[in-house]
Design a protein around this motif. Structure first.
Motif, PDB file in Angstrom:
ATOM      1  N   LEU A 184       0.737  -1.149   0.030  1.00  0.00           N
ATOM      2  CA  LEU A 184       0.262  -0.191   0.004  1.00  0.00           C
ATOM      3  C   LEU A 184       0.823   1.166   0.038  1.00  0.00           C
ATOM      4  O   LEU A 184       1.975   1.302   0.872  1.00  0.00           O
ATOM      5  CB  LEU A 184      -0.776  -0.031   1.322  1.00  0.00           C
ATOM      6  CG  LEU A 184      -1.880   1.220   1.609  1.00  0.00           C
ATOM      7  CD1 LEU A 184      -2.934   1.042   0.501  1.00  0.00           C
ATOM      8  CD2 LEU A 184      -2.258   1.004   3.097  1.00  0.00           C
ATOM      9  N   LEU A 237      -1.440  -4.184   4.179  1.00  0.00           N
ATOM     10  CA  LEU A 237      -2.591  -4.257   4.766  1.00  0.00           C
ATOM     11  C   LEU A 237      -3.386  -5.567   4.447  1.00  0.00           C
ATOM     12  O   LEU A 237      -3.157  -5.929   3.044  1.00  0.00           O
ATOM     13  CB  LEU A 237      -3.704  -3.136   4.283  1.00  0.00           C
ATOM     14  CG  LEU A 237      -5.087  -2.976   4.725  1.00  0.00           C
ATOM     15  CD1 LEU A 237      -5.092  -2.948   6.393  1.00  0.00           C
ATOM     16  CD2 LEU A 237      -5.714  -2.058   4.063  1.00  0.00           C
ATOM     17  N   SER A 238      -3.744  -6.463   5.109  1.00  0.00           N
ATOM     18  CA  SER A 238      -4.373  -7.671   4.473  1.00  0.00           C
ATOM     19  C   SER A 238      -5.681  -7.527   3.690  1.00  0.00           C
ATOM     20  O   SER A 238      -6.192  -6.565   3.981  1.00  0.00           O
ATOM     21  CB  SER A 238      -4.940  -8.516   5.923  1.00  0.00           C
ATOM     22  OG  SER A 238      -5.872  -7.994   6.668  1.00  0.00           O
ATOM     23  N   SER A 254      -7.207  -7.253  17.192  1.00  0.00           N
ATOM     24  CA  SER A 254      -6.714  -6.267  16.477  1.00  0.00           C
ATOM     25  C   SER A 254      -5.044  -6.229  17.147  1.00  0.00           C
ATOM     26  O   SER A 254      -4.421  -5.039  17.020  1.00  0.00           O
ATOM     27  CB  SER A 254      -7.213  -5.151  16.720  1.00  0.00           C
ATOM     28  OG  SER A 254      -7.108  -4.753  18.108  1.00  0.00           O
ATOM     29  N   GLN A 308      -1.575  -4.800  14.487  1.00  0.00           N
ATOM     30  CA  GLN A 308      -1.816  -3.535  13.817  1.00  0.00           C
ATOM     31  C   GLN A 308      -0.634  -2.945  14.292  1.00  0.00           C
ATOM     32  O   GLN A 308      -0.344  -2.404  15.603  1.00  0.00           O
ATOM     33  CB  GLN A 308      -3.094  -3.043  14.132  1.00  0.00           C
ATOM     34  CG  GLN A 308      -4.199  -3.773  13.560  1.00  0.00           C
ATOM     35  CD  GLN A 308      -5.537  -3.157  13.618  1.00  0.00           C
ATOM     36  OE1 GLN A 308      -5.773  -2.430  14.293  1.00  0.00           O
ATOM     37  NE2 GLN A 308      -6.578  -3.831  12.653  1.00  0.00           N
ATOM     38  N   SER A 343      -6.614   3.828  13.331  1.00  0.00           N
ATOM     39  CA  SER A 343      -6.931   2.639  13.423  1.00  0.00           C
ATOM     40  C   SER A 343      -8.444   2.338  13.468  1.00  0.00           C
ATOM     41  O   SER A 343      -9.007   1.238  12.527  1.00  0.00           O
ATOM     42  CB  SER A 343      -6.548   2.259  14.757  1.00  0.00           C
ATOM     43  OG  SER A 343      -5.190   2.049  15.082  1.00  0.00           O
ATOM     44  N   VAL A 381      -9.123   2.337   9.623  1.00  0.00           N
ATOM     45  CA  VAL A 381      -8.809   1.101   8.870  1.00  0.00           C
ATOM     46  C   VAL A 381      -9.697  -0.068   8.922  1.00  0.00           C
ATOM     47  O   VAL A 381     -10.326  -0.909   8.149  1.00  0.00           O
ATOM     48  CB  VAL A 381      -7.394   0.746   8.913  1.00  0.00           C
ATOM     49  CG1 VAL A 381      -6.976  -0.683   8.598  1.00  0.00           C
ATOM     50  CG2 VAL A 381      -6.485   1.837   8.512  1.00  0.00           C
ATOM     51  N   ASN A 382     -10.140  -0.241  10.522  1.00  0.00           N
ATOM     52  CA  ASN A 382     -11.005  -1.502  11.054  1.00  0.00           C
ATOM     53  C   ASN A 382     -12.364  -1.196  10.388  1.00  0.00           C
ATOM     54  O   ASN A 382     -13.068  -2.197   9.776  1.00  0.00           O
ATOM     55  CB  ASN A 382     -10.948  -1.367  12.680  1.00  0.00           C
ATOM     56  CG  ASN A 382      -9.842  -1.684  12.996  1.00  0.00           C
ATOM     57  OD1 ASN A 382      -8.891  -2.368  12.387  1.00  0.00           O
ATOM     58  ND2 ASN A 382      -9.329  -1.238  14.055  1.00  0.00           N
ATOM     59  N   PHE A 384     -12.474  -2.060   6.622  1.00  0.00           N
ATOM     60  CA  PHE A 384     -11.958  -3.662   6.523  1.00  0.00           C
ATOM     61  C   PHE A 384     -13.339  -4.372   6.706  1.00  0.00           C
ATOM     62  O   PHE A 384     -13.817  -5.366   6.319  1.00  0.00           O
ATOM     63  CB  PHE A 384     -11.092  -4.258   7.466  1.00  0.00           C
ATOM     64  CG  PHE A 384     -10.490  -5.422   7.150  1.00  0.00           C
ATOM     65  CD1 PHE A 384      -9.613  -5.627   6.197  1.00  0.00           C
ATOM     66  CD2 PHE A 384     -11.100  -6.327   7.955  1.00  0.00           C
ATOM     67  CE1 PHE A 384      -9.233  -6.953   5.849  1.00  0.00           C
ATOM     68  CE2 PHE A 384     -10.516  -7.877   7.432  1.00  0.00           C
ATOM     69  CZ  PHE A 384      -9.556  -8.030   6.742  1.00  0.00           C
ATOM     70  N   PRO A 438      -7.764  -6.378  10.408  1.00  0.00           N
ATOM     71  CA  PRO A 438      -7.021  -6.633   9.433  1.00  0.00           C
ATOM     72  C   PRO A 438      -5.659  -6.441  10.050  1.00  0.00           C
ATOM     73  O   PRO A 438      -5.351  -6.066  10.886  1.00  0.00           O
ATOM     74  CB  PRO A 438      -6.923  -5.568   8.507  1.00  0.00           C
ATOM     75  CG  PRO A 438      -7.551  -4.542   9.348  1.00  0.00           C
ATOM     76  CD  PRO A 438      -8.612  -5.068  10.256  1.00  0.00           C
ATOM     77  N   VAL A 480      -2.184  -4.924   9.840  1.00  0.00           N
ATOM     78  CA  VAL A 480      -1.979  -3.603   9.418  1.00  0.00           C
ATOM     79  C   VAL A 480      -0.486  -3.283   9.702  1.00  0.00           C
ATOM     80  O   VAL A 480      -0.042  -3.516  10.970  1.00  0.00           O
ATOM     81  CB  VAL A 480      -2.832  -2.619  10.030  1.00  0.00           C
ATOM     82  CG1 VAL A 480      -2.298  -1.218   9.553  1.00  0.00           C
ATOM     83  CG2 VAL A 480      -4.284  -2.792   9.680  1.00  0.00           C
ATOM     84  N   LEU A 518       1.867   0.025   8.796  1.00  0.00           N
ATOM     85  CA  LEU A 518       1.796   1.331   8.034  1.00  0.00           C
ATOM     86  C   LEU A 518       2.860   2.381   8.719  1.00  0.00           C
ATOM     87  O   LEU A 518       3.057   2.298   9.814  1.00  0.00           O
ATOM     88  CB  LEU A 518       0.223   2.235   8.090  1.00  0.00           C
ATOM     89  CG  LEU A 518      -0.844   1.150   7.454  1.00  0.00           C
ATOM     90  CD1 LEU A 518      -2.061   2.130   7.731  1.00  0.00           C
ATOM     91  CD2 LEU A 518      -0.540   1.291   5.929  1.00  0.00           C
TER      92      LEU A 518
END
Length: 87
Positions: free
Chosen positions: A2, A15-16, A27, A30, A45, A48-49, A52, A63, A65, A67
């Protein structure tokens, strides 16, 4: 993989995939960094969650993560908490 950038801030990481069977029930995998410094970034967070979960249609999935955000030092404050992890 990503990657992207906007307004002087760049984002790189992993990222999955948002597919059935790719999420985790916790989580705990992450990892978020700002300028290669580990941080707790609750808003990112959550963003993203939530994205997902919408993509997988499973509310209990999180996921993997990893980043790293690269930003100018004056764009964020690490002095919010004594351990300097919350941004």
């Amino acid at each position: 993989p990503l990657s992207g950038s906007a307004a002087g801030i760049s984002l790189h990481g992993f990222l999955s995939r948002p597919r059935a069977g790719y999420g985790r029930r916790q989580s705990d995998r992450q990892y978020l960094f700002v300028n290669q410094r580990p941080v707790d970034f609750p808003k990112l967070s959550r963003l993203v969650n939530d994205a997902f979960r919408q993509a997988t249609a499973k509310s209990e999935c999180f996921p993997f993560v990893l980043l790293n955000l690269k930003a100018p030092p004056d764009a964020y404050d690490v002095n919010v908490t004594p351990d300097k992890r919350t941004v």
